[in-house]
Design a protein around this motif. Structure first.
Motif, mmCIF file in Angstrom:
data_model
loop_
_atom_site.group_PDB
_atom_site.id
_atom_site.type_symbol
_atom_site.label_atom_id
_atom_site.label_comp_id
_atom_site.label_asym_id
_atom_site.label_seq_id
_atom_site.Cartn_x
_atom_site.Cartn_y
_atom_site.Cartn_z
ATOM 1 N N THR B 17 0.745 -1.156 -0.118
ATOM 2 C CA THR B 17 -0.140 -0.107 0.053
ATOM 3 C C THR B 17 0.833 1.314 0.011
ATOM 4 O O THR B 17 0.550 2.315 -0.326
ATOM 5 C CB THR B 17 -0.937 -0.099 1.250
ATOM 6 O OG1 THR B 17 -0.049 -0.282 2.202
ATOM 7 C CG2 THR B 17 -2.140 -1.019 1.154
ATOM 8 N N SER B 18 1.997 1.080 0.410
ATOM 9 C CA SER B 18 2.827 2.191 0.624
ATOM 10 C C SER B 18 3.823 2.359 -0.546
ATOM 11 O O SER B 18 4.980 2.567 -0.700
ATOM 12 C CB SER B 18 3.906 2.200 1.988
ATOM 13 O OG SER B 18 4.686 1.002 1.661
ATOM 14 N N ASP B 230 -13.290 10.435 -7.870
ATOM 15 C CA ASP B 230 -12.318 10.082 -6.965
ATOM 16 C C ASP B 230 -12.412 8.440 -6.567
ATOM 17 O O ASP B 230 -11.340 7.840 -6.528
ATOM 18 C CB ASP B 230 -12.456 10.755 -5.446
ATOM 19 C CG ASP B 230 -13.839 10.892 -5.240
ATOM 20 O OD1 ASP B 230 -14.830 10.379 -5.891
ATOM 21 O OD2 ASP B 230 -14.181 11.292 -4.140
ATOM 22 N N LYS B 234 -9.475 4.138 -8.958
ATOM 23 C CA LYS B 234 -8.810 2.949 -8.890
ATOM 24 C C LYS B 234 -9.068 2.016 -9.875
ATOM 25 O O LYS B 234 -8.197 1.273 -10.359
ATOM 26 C CB LYS B 234 -9.403 2.499 -7.413
ATOM 27 C CG LYS B 234 -8.691 2.907 -6.357
ATOM 28 C CD LYS B 234 -9.025 1.933 -5.109
ATOM 29 C CE LYS B 234 -10.290 2.802 -4.726
ATOM 30 N NZ LYS B 234 -10.867 2.381 -3.159
ATOM 31 N N ARG B 274 -4.078 14.697 1.586
ATOM 32 C CA ARG B 274 -4.487 13.418 2.256
ATOM 33 C C ARG B 274 -5.145 12.627 1.272
ATOM 34 O O ARG B 274 -4.902 11.433 1.041
ATOM 35 C CB ARG B 274 -5.037 13.545 3.603
ATOM 36 C CG ARG B 274 -5.600 12.250 4.357
ATOM 37 C CD ARG B 274 -6.355 12.322 5.552
ATOM 38 N NE ARG B 274 -5.299 12.975 6.466
ATOM 39 C CZ ARG B 274 -4.565 12.283 7.535
ATOM 40 N NH1 ARG B 274 -4.571 10.846 7.126
ATOM 41 N NH2 ARG B 274 -3.711 12.753 8.127
ATOM 42 N N GLU B 275 -6.295 13.171 0.735
ATOM 43 C CA GLU B 275 -7.133 12.494 -0.223
ATOM 44 C C GLU B 275 -6.176 11.993 -1.388
ATOM 45 O O GLU B 275 -6.446 10.913 -1.993
ATOM 46 C CB GLU B 275 -8.214 13.221 -0.689
ATOM 47 C CG GLU B 275 -9.261 13.510 0.262
ATOM 48 C CD GLU B 275 -10.385 14.614 -0.114
ATOM 49 O OE1 GLU B 275 -11.509 14.165 0.008
ATOM 50 O OE2 GLU B 275 -10.039 15.643 -0.741
ATOM 51 N N THR B 277 -2.933 11.601 -1.753
ATOM 52 C CA THR B 277 -1.894 10.429 -1.239
ATOM 53 C C THR B 277 -2.580 9.065 -0.957
ATOM 54 O O THR B 277 -2.173 7.870 -1.328
ATOM 55 C CB THR B 277 -1.241 10.909 -0.175
ATOM 56 O OG1 THR B 277 -0.649 12.108 -0.026
ATOM 57 C CG2 THR B 277 -0.144 9.904 0.564
ATOM 58 N N GLU B 278 -4.034 9.277 -0.203
ATOM 59 C CA GLU B 278 -4.546 7.857 0.017
ATOM 60 C C GLU B 278 -5.285 7.302 -1.370
ATOM 61 O O GLU B 278 -4.970 5.989 -1.405
ATOM 62 C CB GLU B 278 -5.805 8.300 0.628
ATOM 63 C CG GLU B 278 -5.537 8.179 2.246
ATOM 64 C CD GLU B 278 -6.708 8.892 3.508
ATOM 65 O OE1 GLU B 278 -6.306 8.885 4.624
ATOM 66 O OE2 GLU B 278 -7.961 9.044 2.695
ATOM 67 N N LEU B 279 -5.330 7.969 -2.217
ATOM 68 C CA LEU B 279 -5.964 7.347 -3.615
ATOM 69 C C LEU B 279 -4.696 6.836 -4.671
ATOM 70 O O LEU B 279 -4.643 5.754 -4.896
ATOM 71 C CB LEU B 279 -6.531 8.339 -4.476
ATOM 72 C CG LEU B 279 -6.872 7.863 -5.873
ATOM 73 C CD1 LEU B 279 -7.943 6.930 -5.800
ATOM 74 C CD2 LEU B 279 -7.087 8.947 -7.030
ATOM 75 N N ASP B 281 -1.950 5.863 -3.025
ATOM 76 C CA ASP B 281 -1.659 4.677 -2.286
ATOM 77 C C ASP B 281 -2.676 3.217 -2.423
ATOM 78 O O ASP B 281 -2.266 2.142 -2.804
ATOM 79 C CB ASP B 281 -1.677 4.655 -0.797
ATOM 80 C CG ASP B 281 -0.390 5.742 -0.385
ATOM 81 O OD1 ASP B 281 0.463 5.768 -1.157
ATOM 82 O OD2 ASP B 281 -0.508 6.008 0.723
ATOM 83 N N ALA B 282 -3.869 3.792 -2.918
ATOM 84 C CA ALA B 282 -5.004 2.623 -3.102
ATOM 85 C C ALA B 282 -4.998 2.326 -4.433
ATOM 86 O O ALA B 282 -5.463 1.080 -4.727
ATOM 87 C CB ALA B 282 -6.546 3.431 -2.755
ATOM 88 N N GLU B 427 6.396 12.732 3.881
ATOM 89 C CA GLU B 427 5.869 12.110 4.976
ATOM 90 C C GLU B 427 6.711 11.447 5.532
ATOM 91 O O GLU B 427 7.500 10.531 5.028
ATOM 92 C CB GLU B 427 4.732 11.186 4.520
ATOM 93 C CG GLU B 427 3.968 10.494 5.639
ATOM 94 C CD GLU B 427 2.908 9.430 5.075
ATOM 95 O OE1 GLU B 427 1.614 9.970 4.915
ATOM 96 O OE2 GLU B 427 3.184 8.653 4.754
#
Lengths: 91, 527
Positions: B17-18, B230, B234, B274-275, B277-279, B281-282, B427
């Motif tokens: 995930t990272s 958003d 993915k 954050r959104e 980066t999360e996406l 990562d996802a 980060e």
């Protein structure tokens, strides 16, 4: 009357590239349509090509002097929203 | 963690995930691809510290409308896609390219990216490519397109040795596409709605497949639009990876009301860091690009810098370029850069081996980008050894911290706070430091009145750094120092001219020592 380009034109070349009559050229401050060459695309296409690709509302007038793409018709932004932002000094 | 890194090296793609945290994304690619992009700043995170690119604005026309674009807008002080100051003819573009290539020998890539769609301007774009492939054969050519005309242009692109293409794909579902594209110009008609979006998506996918079949490297750009695509991106990432795209660049929507775009005017919000980066990562298995600077369609220089002002038409007219001589100089400079990169890589892998032999573990995940590249060797070595010696002083449950870095290149903390036009955001956690994005200080110019005035821009800069707890730079003045501190951001000038990642880890450790990083501690540290 032929089609006409107003001073809202942003000189993006798109209309010149698609005009079947080669009626459009680079002008002093914006593109211009040669009225002698413009035939409104009649016989070539169902819709005038300049008006079909132009990205700017109000930049192209038809043979009756009406905007082919009136305010709001291309971007979907309600004209009153634009007016409000202009009044607020944002646009 | 060297263990983790070794494991990742064996995998063909990143399954963590990272993704991207343990290495430059290119480290997971086949050697053949790595070789092709090693000096392309937009395709290789590592290369973007060393090599420059330029865009020539020869393509003003567009064949679609995107809700994040306003064709009326232009500003010399703005930095974002689609904006240019000066439209060029192909001849002017070639003159400018030769002048820039002679002055900036590390310029390896020439792209056509607008301000409209390059392939909606085939005559101007291809004439530029044709002349450049003859006159400057050492420059890589690339193009960025919305994809509508792509299938018709693939074969011609190949004629000019274009072996990198970027396609902007914001959706693979026409229902979602219809919320992003109000119209397309297709078969001599303006088409709207889901039908139009369906055609655009089919053409993008077909173009992608054709390029892959012909061995062209394809990067896909997607604009992250909260509430619109958003959740869907993915799926976009999965589809493009399956078809063979090698890199996915998810960019945040730029949406300011004063830009006059549909999204800006209608109040659509931009994603948070954050959104984003999360996406990213996802998106899991796909190679994700995190170093994009969303540059102008006439940008010149290293990513994040724009030297376009030095190469306006009137200035280049005065230059007399001997390109044969320039090409020899360019080859020398680029060979030196490569030799230095190789030397540092070799030193780093030998260091890795030593550390592995010694212990099998290190304190932090080595960021391939920074550690391999930019660190003066002595400091990499001593930094890493110190880290290993202090191993165990950083518990694994410490919270992560965002830090901003002012750098003008080479992977060093080498820029004054007040001169930074953008900051790299990292980060930092016990696992290491990873680049999660960039933020520009003058990205959203509000007009000529306060453009370029540092003082006026300071509150904006501080607001822009929100979420970061530390900002590392070579120097910082008293006034910004106070204001940064009041905003809870600690300025740090103690690591001037040091490589970024070891400095970040050092600061992180100091924060831990001072008790600012307890797992339950969510407040910023005191000065």
């Amino acid at each position: 009357m032929s089609y006409e380009i107003t001073n809202l034109c942003v000189n993006c070349h798109a209309c010149m590239d698609v005009c079947p009559s080669e009626a459009i050229s680079v002008g002093l401050s914006q593109f211009v349509i040669n009225p002698k060459a413009c035939n409104h695309c009649e016989g070539d296409y169902a819709h005038a090509q300049c008006g079909s690709i132009c990205p700017v509302e109000g930049a192209i007038l038809d043979e009756f002097g009406e905007a082919v793409n009136p305010a709001g018709s291309l971007t979907g932004i309600p004209p009153e929203r634009v007016a409000q932002l202009v009044a607020e000094g944002i646009l | 963690m060297l263990d983790g890194m070794t494991q990742a090296d064996k995998q063909t793609g990143c399954t963590q995930t990272s993704c991207g945290s343990s290495n430059d994304h290119l480290d997971q690619m086949p050697d053949a691809i790595r070789e092709r992009v090693k000096n392309h700043p937009c395709y290789s995170e590592e290369a973007h510290h060393h090599y420059a690119r330029m865009h020539v604005a020869v393509a003003p026309a567009c064949n679609i409308q995107c809700n994040y674009c306003n064709r009326k807008y232009d500003c010399a002080n703005e930095s974002r896609p689609g904006v240019v100051s000066e439209l060029l003819t192909p001849e002017q573009a070639v003159r400018k390219t030769l002048a820039v290539a002679a002055s900036i020998p590390q310029m390896t890539v020439l792209g056509v990216a607008g301000p409209g769609d390059p392939l909606a301007n085939p005559a101007r774009t291809f004439e530029t490519f044709r002349m450049l492939s003859e006159q400057a054969p050492d420059i890589k050519l690339c193009v960025s397109t919305n994809g509508l005309s792509l299938p018709d242009c693939v074969d011609e692109l190949l004629q000019y040795n274009v072996d990198h293409v970027t396609i902007t794909i914001n959706a693979v579902d026409p229902e979602i596409g219809a919320q992003i594209y109000p119209w397309i110009y297709w078969n001599n008609r303006r088409m709207r709605g889901v039908k139009a979006a369906k055609i655009l998506i089919e053409r993008q996918q077909k173009g992608l497949e054709m390029l892959i079949e012909r061995g062209v490297l394809v990067k896909v750009n997607s604009v992250l639009i909260p509430g619109v695509n958003d959740a869907h991106l993915k799926e976009v990432s999965r589809v493009i990876k399956a078809k063979g795209a090698f890199l996915h660049n998810v960019m945040p929507l730029i949406t300011e009301p004063e830009h006059g775009t549909y999204y800006g005017v209608m109040g659509q919000r931009a994603p948070t860091q954050r959104e984003l980066t999360e996406l990213q990562d996802a998106c899991g298995d796909m190679n994700m690009m995190r170093h994009c600077r969303q540059c102008r369609a006439d940008a010149v220089g290293l990513l994040g810098e724009d030297r376009g002002e030095e190469f306006t038409l009137d200035k280049i007219d005065a230059l007399d370029v001997d390109y044969a001589a320039a090409m020899a100089k360019r080859a020398k400079v680029q060979a030196d850069i490569e030799a230095e990169r190789q030397r540092q890589k070799a030193r780093q892998s030998s260091l890795k081996e030593q550390l592995k032999a010694a212990n099998g573990k290190t304190l932090f995940t080595v960021n391939g980008l920074t550690m391999e590249q930019q660190a003066p060797l002595a400091s990499v070595a001593s930094g890493a050894v110190v880290d290993r010696a202090e191993q165990g002083t950083l518990p694994s449950d410490l919270r992560s911290v965002q830090m901003a870095v002012a750098s003008s290149g080479q992977g060093l903390i080498n820029q004054h706070f007040g001169s930074a036009r953008e900051f790299m955001i990292y980060e930092v956690s016990p696992k290491g430091a990873r680049l999660i994005g960039h933020r520009k200080t003058a990205q959203y110019c509000s007009g000529p009145v306060n453009c370029g005035e540092g003082d006026a821009a300071l509150p904006e800069t501080i607001e822009m750094l929100k979420g970061c707890e530390v900002v590392l730079c070579s120097k910082v003045g008293f006034k910004p120092w106070d204001q940064l501190e009041s905003a809870g951001i600690i300025p740090n000038g103690e690591h001037a001219d040091e490589p970024i990642v070891p400095a970040l880890m050092a600061v992180y450790k100091e924060m831990h020592t001072s008790g600012a990083l307890g797992p339950d501690c969510s407040k910023t540290i005191s000065a």
